[in-house]
Write a protein that holds these residues in place. Structure first.
Motif, short mmCIF file in Angstrom:
data_model
loop_
_atom_site.label_atom_id
_atom_site.label_comp_id
_atom_site.label_asym_id
_atom_site.label_seq_id
_atom_site.Cartn_x
_atom_site.Cartn_y
_atom_site.Cartn_z
N GLN A 27 0.78 -0.98 -0.23
CA GLN A 27 0.11 -0.57 0.10
C GLN A 27 0.99 1.31 0.08
OE1 GLN A 27 -1.71 -1.93 3.44
NE2 GLN A 27 -4.10 -1.29 2.34
N LEU A 28 0.87 2.46 -0.55
CA LEU A 28 1.83 3.22 -1.08
C LEU A 28 0.41 4.46 -1.25
CD1 LEU A 28 2.91 1.10 -3.36
CD2 LEU A 28 5.09 2.37 -3.05
N PHE A 29 1.26 5.77 -1.04
CA PHE A 29 1.04 7.08 -0.61
C PHE A 29 2.28 8.01 -1.85
CE2 PHE A 29 0.05 11.38 1.16
CZ PHE A 29 -0.94 11.77 -0.25
N ASP A 30 2.21 8.41 -1.91
CA ASP A 30 2.70 10.22 -2.74
C ASP A 30 2.12 10.87 -2.96
OD1 ASP A 30 5.79 10.30 -2.95
OD2 ASP A 30 5.11 10.79 -4.48
N PRO A 31 2.24 12.04 -3.14
CA PRO A 31 1.70 12.83 -4.23
C PRO A 31 1.62 12.88 -5.20
CG PRO A 31 2.66 14.27 -2.27
CD PRO A 31 3.06 12.79 -2.03
N ASP A 32 2.67 12.32 -6.07
CA ASP A 32 2.95 12.06 -7.49
C ASP A 32 4.03 11.09 -7.74
OD1 ASP A 32 5.45 13.56 -7.28
OD2 ASP A 32 5.41 15.24 -7.57
N PHE A 33 4.96 10.38 -6.92
CA PHE A 33 5.53 9.25 -7.49
C PHE A 33 6.92 9.12 -7.64
CE2 PHE A 33 1.46 6.65 -5.71
CZ PHE A 33 2.75 5.91 -4.49
N ALA A 34 7.27 10.89 -7.91
CA ALA A 34 8.71 11.02 -8.94
C ALA A 34 9.30 10.69 -8.30
CB ALA A 34 8.09 12.32 -8.59
N VAL A 35 9.74 9.43 -7.01
CA VAL A 35 10.93 9.99 -5.71
C VAL A 35 10.67 8.38 -6.00
CG1 VAL A 35 11.91 9.97 -4.05
CG2 VAL A 35 11.26 12.06 -4.74
N PHE A 36 9.90 7.86 -6.10
CA PHE A 36 9.99 6.41 -5.85
C PHE A 36 10.50 6.13 -7.35
CE2 PHE A 36 6.60 6.71 -2.94
CZ PHE A 36 6.77 5.92 -1.65
N PRO A 37 11.24 4.33 -7.33
CA PRO A 37 11.58 4.31 -8.84
C PRO A 37 10.69 3.54 -9.72
CG PRO A 37 12.35 3.22 -6.69
CD PRO A 37 11.70 4.68 -6.11
N LEU A 38 9.85 3.36 -9.39
CA LEU A 38 8.82 2.63 -10.85
C LEU A 38 9.17 2.66 -11.70
CD1 LEU A 38 5.18 3.91 -8.28
CD2 LEU A 38 6.89 2.08 -8.07
N GLY A 39 9.63 3.53 -12.50
CA GLY A 39 10.62 3.19 -13.95
C GLY A 39 11.56 2.04 -14.03
N SER A 40 12.39 2.16 -12.34
CA SER A 40 13.99 1.66 -13.20
C SER A 40 12.81 -0.52 -14.06
CB SER A 40 14.46 1.18 -12.23
OG SER A 40 13.64 0.43 -11.18
N SER A 41 14.17 -0.63 -14.36
CA SER A 41 13.83 -2.02 -14.45
C SER A 41 13.85 -2.80 -13.29
CB SER A 41 15.15 -2.80 -15.36
OG SER A 41 16.24 -2.38 -14.72
N GLU A 42 14.68 -3.00 -12.17
CA GLU A 42 14.81 -3.42 -11.09
C GLU A 42 13.97 -3.15 -10.14
OE1 GLU A 42 16.76 -0.75 -11.46
OE2 GLU A 42 19.04 -1.63 -12.04
N THR A 43 13.18 -2.49 -9.81
CA THR A 43 11.72 -2.02 -9.25
C THR A 43 10.48 -2.82 -10.40
OG1 THR A 43 12.36 0.00 -8.18
CG2 THR A 43 9.75 -0.29 -8.73
N GLU A 44 10.71 -3.03 -11.35
CA GLU A 44 9.46 -3.44 -12.19
C GLU A 44 9.54 -5.00 -11.89
OE1 GLU A 44 8.85 -4.52 -17.39
OE2 GLU A 44 10.27 -3.45 -16.60
N ALA A 45 10.89 -5.62 -12.30
CA ALA A 45 11.61 -7.14 -12.42
C ALA A 45 10.53 -7.88 -11.12
CB ALA A 45 12.76 -7.61 -12.21
N ALA A 46 10.89 -6.63 -9.80
CA ALA A 46 10.61 -7.28 -8.32
C ALA A 46 9.54 -6.71 -8.62
CB ALA A 46 11.11 -5.96 -7.75
#
Length: 159
Positions: free
Chosen positions: A31-50
């Motif tokens: 469960q995640l909350f952030d105003p815009d997720f700009a700092v979260f690494p949601l676009g990285s290949s490592e995060t995608e794989a995880a």
């Protein structure tokens, strides 16, 4: 019983490491909350794989945000993930009345948390295997979720 010990962080790299660890330790729900997720690494290949591994193993995700434009513009991998696992990922956009909220967090399995004190800074803390440390953020998340509407659809038509 040991008291939870928060691990403090102050750099973007430390935040990313703690976020990856939260995903890795979680089995059922993020469960995640952030105003815009700009700092979260949601676009990285490592995060995608995880996240793909987490979702494929039966996990689910809930994201709440004020604005989805940053994700839509900068995270095509994450949008593809949402499309591929749309039955396991739910995204909501907050009402204008909640736009004053500026904290940021990810809670995994009601036991792990990575929390930034303010969305404009990377300074924060992480705590793992510590359900007590997640309680306040989970209460906030539940309230935010109720006051939010579905958003960030994986296709332009919202299908």
């Amino acid at each position: 019983m040991d008291q939870p010990t928060a691990q403090r962080f102050s750099t973007h790299l430390e935040f990313e490491e703690k976020f990856q660890l939260c995903i890795a330790r979680s089995r059922s729900v993020l469960q995640l909350f952030d105003p815009d997720f700009a700092v979260f690494p949601l676009g990285s290949s490592e995060t995608e794989a995880a996240l793909r591994a987490f979702l494929a193993a039966g996990g689910s995700m809930q994201l709440a945000m004020h604005r989805s434009a940053h994700i839509e513009k900068h995270y095509p991998r994450f949008l593809r993930l949402i499309r591929d696992y749309n039955h396991k990922v739910e995204c909501r956009v907050t009402s204008r009345s909640l736009h004053q909220l500026t904290d940021s967090f990810c809670v995994g399995d009601r036991a792990h948390i990575v929390r930034r004190f303010h969305c404009d800074h990377t300074r924060g803390e992480a705590d793992f295997d510590a359900p007590v440390s997640t309680e306040i953020s989970l209460e906030r998340f539940a309230a935010i979720w109720v006051e939010s509407l579905p958003g960030l659809h994986p296709t332009t038509t919202g299908l």
